[in-house]
Scaffold this active site. Structure first.
Site, short mmCIF file in Angstrom:
data_model
loop_
_atom_site.label_atom_id
_atom_site.label_comp_id
_atom_site.label_asym_id
_atom_site.label_seq_id
_atom_site.Cartn_x
_atom_site.Cartn_y
_atom_site.Cartn_z
N PRO A 120 0.81 -1.21 0.00
CG PRO A 120 -0.29 -1.28 2.03
CD PRO A 120 0.74 -1.96 1.23
CD GLU A 121 3.95 3.13 -3.68
OE1 GLU A 121 3.91 4.28 -4.15
OE2 GLU A 121 4.63 2.23 -4.18
CG HIS A 140 -0.36 -14.07 8.85
ND1 HIS A 140 0.67 -14.52 9.63
CD2 HIS A 140 -0.37 -14.85 7.75
CE1 HIS A 140 1.27 -15.52 9.01
NE2 HIS A 140 0.65 -15.75 7.88
#
Length: 273
Positions: free
Chosen positions: A2-3, A94
DNA sequence: CACCACCCCTGGACGC
DNA sequence: TGCGTCCAGGGGTGGT
């Protein structure tokens, strides 16, 4: 990975959660909290709070509660925020933290690689002063002068400067390559040696590339999924990132693949000057 | 200040 | 199919 565009898409997808009450928080891995609160600071992860808002600066996302308290989510490489309604058939692995929102609704922080994490603040004012002050202005609405000021007198490679979040915040490896390609600037150029016209062009390119990716719903690459589980759609927009050896869309010269600042970098040796 | 090496971590791609 | 190996990378640190 993710940016800024991915984080912005996530933020927008979470807005419907505003007004919901956090009934409880299930923190399954304490070590994902960067600055654990004193044991007595119940509610530091917003248990008991009504969700008041979601804010973004660069790649960071802040969830603000009605008490004013804030949970900052850093997604790192593989972080996800997942909204779930009811019990899913198979809960994902996770998952490190779950905010239980009632009516079977929950928000989960999942991060297989654990490069991301959470950090806790008492207020938006505090996170801005203590955490976001070290970042440059948000890349999506920075001004060319912000970038120009950071470049001035700097001997760093321009891509290095973009990747560091101090000049402008939110550009990662993908959009750095894309922006530099669009602006026709070679990633290895020394920031201080760019002309003002080049800086202006690069600034414009950064904004345009990011805005376009937000419109497209974020990039689909490896780990990115929207909170609803859907995939993003900006992968097809990539003209430089990951295209080493392939022909430049402008001039057909094979793109060169190198390393800048320990990061894989693709650029056109012919039209990026 | 610039820059490098290295660390964190795991899943996916690829080779045999 | 199943294993080993490499690689990806945001952000931080510590050394040159």
């Amino acid at each position: 990975m993710p940016e800024l565009p991915e984080v912005e898409c996530i933020r927008r997808a979470l807005l419907p959660l505003i007004g919901r009450c956090v009934e409880s928080v299930d923190l399954r891995r304490r070590d994902i909290v960067e600055n654990p609160p004193a044991r007595r600071a119940a509610g530091a992860l917003l248990a008991g709070d009504v969700i008041r808002g979601f804010h973004r600066h660069g790649k960071q996302l802040a969830m603000e509660g009605g008490s004013g308290r804030v949970v900052c989510v850093q997604l790192g490489m593989s972080g996800q925020l997942l909204v779930r309604e009811g019990a899913a058939p198979k809960p994902p692995s996770h998952v490190h933290a779950v905010w239980v929102l009632g009516d079977g609704l929950s928000l989960a922080f999942r991060d297989p690689r654990r490069f991301g994490g959470l950090s806790l603040y008492g207020s938006m004012q505090e996170i801005r002063a203590e955490r976001w002050a070290a970042l440059g202005p948000d890349a999506l609405d920075h001004r060319a002068e912000d970038l120009a000021a950071a470049c001035r007198g700097s001997g760093r490679k321009i891509k290095d400067l973009l990747l560091g979040q101090g000049a402008i915040a939110g550009v990662g490896n993908i959009y750095a390559d894309e922006s530099l390609f669009l602006a026709r600037v070679r990633p290895t150029r020394r920031a201080g040696r760019l002309t003002r016209a080049e800086v202006d062009g690069l600034s414009e390119a950064v904004r345009r590339v990011l805005a376009r990716a937000v419109e497209a719903g974020g990039t689909t690459l490896r780990d990115y999924v929207r909170p609803d589980g859907g995939l993003g759609g900006a992968g097809a927009l990539h003209l430089a990132y990951g295209r080493g050896g392939e022909p430049c869309v402008r001039c057909s010269t094979p793109l060169r693949r190198t390393t800048v600042g320990q990061r894989t970098t693709c650029y056109c040796p012919s039209c990026q000057v």
